[in-house]
Structure formats: structure tokens, C-alpha cells
Design an enzyme around this catalytic site. Structure first.
Site, PDB file in Angstrom:
ATOM      1  N   LYS A  45      39.088  36.207  49.702  1.00 39.15           N
ATOM      2  CA  LYS A  45      38.208  36.547  48.557  1.00 39.15           C
ATOM      3  C   LYS A  45      37.761  35.297  47.817  1.00 39.15           C
ATOM      4  O   LYS A  45      37.119  35.381  46.800  1.00 39.15           O
ATOM      5  CB  LYS A  45      38.947  37.501  47.612  1.00 39.15           C
ATOM      6  CG  LYS A  45      39.135  38.868  48.235  1.00 39.15           C
ATOM      7  CD  LYS A  45      40.138  39.722  47.483  1.00 39.15           C
ATOM      8  CE  LYS A  45      39.703  40.326  46.246  1.00 39.15           C
ATOM      9  NZ  LYS A  45      40.681  41.259  45.664  1.00 39.15           N
ATOM     10  N   LYS A  47      39.202  33.537  45.872  1.00 41.81           N
ATOM     11  CA  LYS A  47      39.589  33.660  44.463  1.00 41.81           C
ATOM     12  C   LYS A  47      40.939  32.993  44.282  1.00 41.81           C
ATOM     13  O   LYS A  47      41.805  33.093  45.143  1.00 41.81           O
ATOM     14  CB  LYS A  47      39.805  35.146  44.096  1.00 41.81           C
ATOM     15  CG  LYS A  47      38.582  35.933  43.680  1.00 41.81           C
ATOM     16  CD  LYS A  47      39.049  37.343  43.213  1.00 41.81           C
ATOM     17  CE  LYS A  47      37.901  38.183  42.727  1.00 41.81           C
ATOM     18  NZ  LYS A  47      38.351  39.499  42.262  1.00 41.81           N
TER      19      LYS A  47
HETATM   20  N1  C2G Z   1      36.547  46.816  37.345  1.00 38.37           N
HETATM   21  C1  C2G Z   1      35.868  47.647  36.453  1.00 38.37           C
HETATM   22  N2  C2G Z   1      35.263  47.116  35.365  1.00 38.37           N
HETATM   23  C2  C2G Z   1      35.317  45.785  35.134  1.00 38.37           C
HETATM   24  C3  C2G Z   1      36.015  44.930  36.021  1.00 38.37           C
HETATM   25  C4  C2G Z   1      36.630  45.475  37.139  1.00 38.37           C
HETATM   26  O1  C2G Z   1      35.815  48.880  36.663  1.00 38.37           O
HETATM   27  N3  C2G Z   1      34.691  45.302  34.024  1.00 38.37           N
HETATM   28  C5  C2G Z   1      37.185  47.432  38.520  1.00 38.37           C
HETATM   29  C6  C2G Z   1      36.611  46.892  39.829  1.00 38.37           C
HETATM   30  O2  C2G Z   1      35.410  47.598  40.155  1.00 38.37           O
HETATM   31  C7  C2G Z   1      37.739  47.202  40.811  1.00 38.37           C
HETATM   32  C8  C2G Z   1      38.995  47.059  39.931  1.00 38.37           C
HETATM   33  O3  C2G Z   1      38.553  47.111  38.553  1.00 38.37           O
HETATM   34  O4  C2G Z   1      37.650  48.555  41.260  1.00 38.37           O
HETATM   35  C9  C2G Z   1      39.716  45.758  40.171  1.00 38.37           C
HETATM   36  O5  C2G Z   1      38.804  44.698  39.927  1.00 38.37           O
HETATM   37  P1  C2G Z   1      39.029  43.296  40.713  1.00 38.37           P
HETATM   38  O6  C2G Z   1      40.418  42.847  40.512  1.00 38.37           O
HETATM   39  O7  C2G Z   1      37.880  42.414  40.385  1.00 38.37           O
HETATM   40  O8  C2G Z   1      38.894  43.819  42.215  1.00 38.37           O
HETATM   41  P2  C2G Z   1      38.178  43.058  43.427  1.00 38.37           P
HETATM   42  O9  C2G Z   1      38.429  41.606  43.334  1.00 38.37           O
HETATM   43  O10 C2G Z   1      36.799  43.565  43.486  1.00 38.37           O
HETATM   44  O11 C2G Z   1      39.055  43.556  44.691  1.00 38.37           O
HETATM   45  O12 C2G Z   1      39.838  45.568  48.903  1.00 38.37           O
HETATM   46  C10 C2G Z   1      39.149  45.673  47.672  1.00 38.37           C
HETATM   47  C11 C2G Z   1      39.343  44.438  46.821  1.00 38.37           C
HETATM   48  O13 C2G Z   1      40.711  44.084  46.746  1.00 38.37           O
HETATM   49  C12 C2G Z   1      38.773  44.683  45.424  1.00 38.37           C
END
Ligand code: C2G
Length: 135
Positions: A45, A47
Site C-alpha cells: 500500500k 504506506k
Molecule cells: N474511512 C471512512 N472515512 C474516512 C476515512 C476512512 O469511511 N474519512 C474508511 C475507509 O473507507 C476504509 C476504512 O475507513 O473503509 C479504513 O480506512 P483506511 O485505513 O484508509 O483503509 P485503506 O488504507 O483504504 O485499506 O484491503 C483493503 C485495504 O486494507 C483498505
């Protein structure tokens, strides 16, 4: 018992994540969070989490909506997770809209995308903090 699963890094846990977890739990009775490991974040990712996996896991386990936290080590584990844990619903924020529809074909799981909480994100928090530090 209706089982839900969701995936993410959940770094610098914030109210956008909590809104997602609350609404995911409202979809059933038992919420599993597959939490991206540090290696998965780094390798797949691009990240670098501020908090380590263990710290992010500790924070999530303190959230009332979360029933179980498991590691997310690969993109491909979703099908086996859904089968192993007999998951009824797969929930993600709609920044992933459409990306996981194949899971319904492959496992029969209901795939649900929930609106993201606008204006908050882990990267936004980091950006704002950097700005404050420079002032
Ligand atoms: N999220 C949200 N609103 C935000 C930020 C995040 O609803 N303002 C949701 C994202 O859409 C996601 C969850 O919170 O469903 C976790 O966000 P992240 O940690 O950024 O997830 P991500 O890096 O997109 O990882 O296999 C799938 C990945 O692991 C998803």
C-alpha cells in the site's frame, strides 16, 4: 449471528474510522476488522503507518463496535477470510466502490460500500500537523 468483516490500516484512528466501524456493526452482530500489517502497508500500500500494527490493534480492540481484529497480510486473503469466518456482509468505505464486488460472486457475501466521512483522513491529519509545526 450476522457476521461482518471490514479491512483497513486504521492508522491515527479518527472519527471517520469510528463512523465506518459503527455503521458496519449496525449491519449485523459481530464485526471482524482485518487490520493491515506493517509489512502489508509498506509492501503493497506504499504506506508507512505512524502506529505499529500492535498499537493500531490495541486501539481498535478498545472500540465498542469491534469484536475481533485479525491481520491483513495480502490483498488475496479476503475470499478465505470470508469462508473461514462464515461472514455474511463485507463492508468498506465507498472510496473502494465496486472494487470488491467479485467477492459476492466468489463467496455469496453481501458487499456493502458506506459513504466515507468527508474532510478527515490520516494523511490530512499529518498534513495539518506539519503545517502547525512550521508556524
Ligand atoms: N474511512 C471512512 N472515512 C474516512 C476515512 C476512512 O469511511 N474519512 C474508511 C475507509 O473507507 C476504509 C476504512 O475507513 O473503509 C479504513 O480506512 P483506511 O485505513 O484508509 O483503509 P485503506 O488504507 O483504504 O485499506 O484491503 C483493503 C485495504 O486494507 C483498505
Amino acid at each position: 449471528m450476522k457476521k461482518i468483516i471490514t479491512y483497513g490500516s486504521f492508522d491515527l484512528l479518527h472519527y471517520g474510522h469510528i463512523n465506518l466501524l459503527r455503521r458496519a456493526k449496525e449491519q449485523g452482530d459481530y464485526l471482524i476488522v482485518a487490520l493491515s500489517t506493517d509489512e502489508f502497508n509498506h509492501q503493497y500500500k506504499d504506506k508507512k503507518s505512524y502506529f505499529s500494527y500492535e498499537k493500531r490493534k490495541q486501539l481498535l480492540e478498545a472500540v465498542r463496535y469491534v469484536d475481533l481484529v485479525i491481520p491483513e497480510n495480502s490483498w488475496e486473503q479476503k475470499v478465505s477470510d470470508i469462508k473461514e469466518f462464515k461472514v455474511d456482509k463485507f463492508v468498506m468505505g465507498n472510496d473502494w466502490q465496486g472494487k470488491f464486488d467479485y467477492l459476492h460472486e466468489e463467496t455469496g457475501v453481501e458487499v456493502i460500500y458506506l459513504d466515507r466521512t468527508p474532510e478527515i483522513s490520516t494523511s490530512q491529519i499529518k498534513e495539518d500537523l506539519n503545517k502547525q509545526l512550521k508556524q
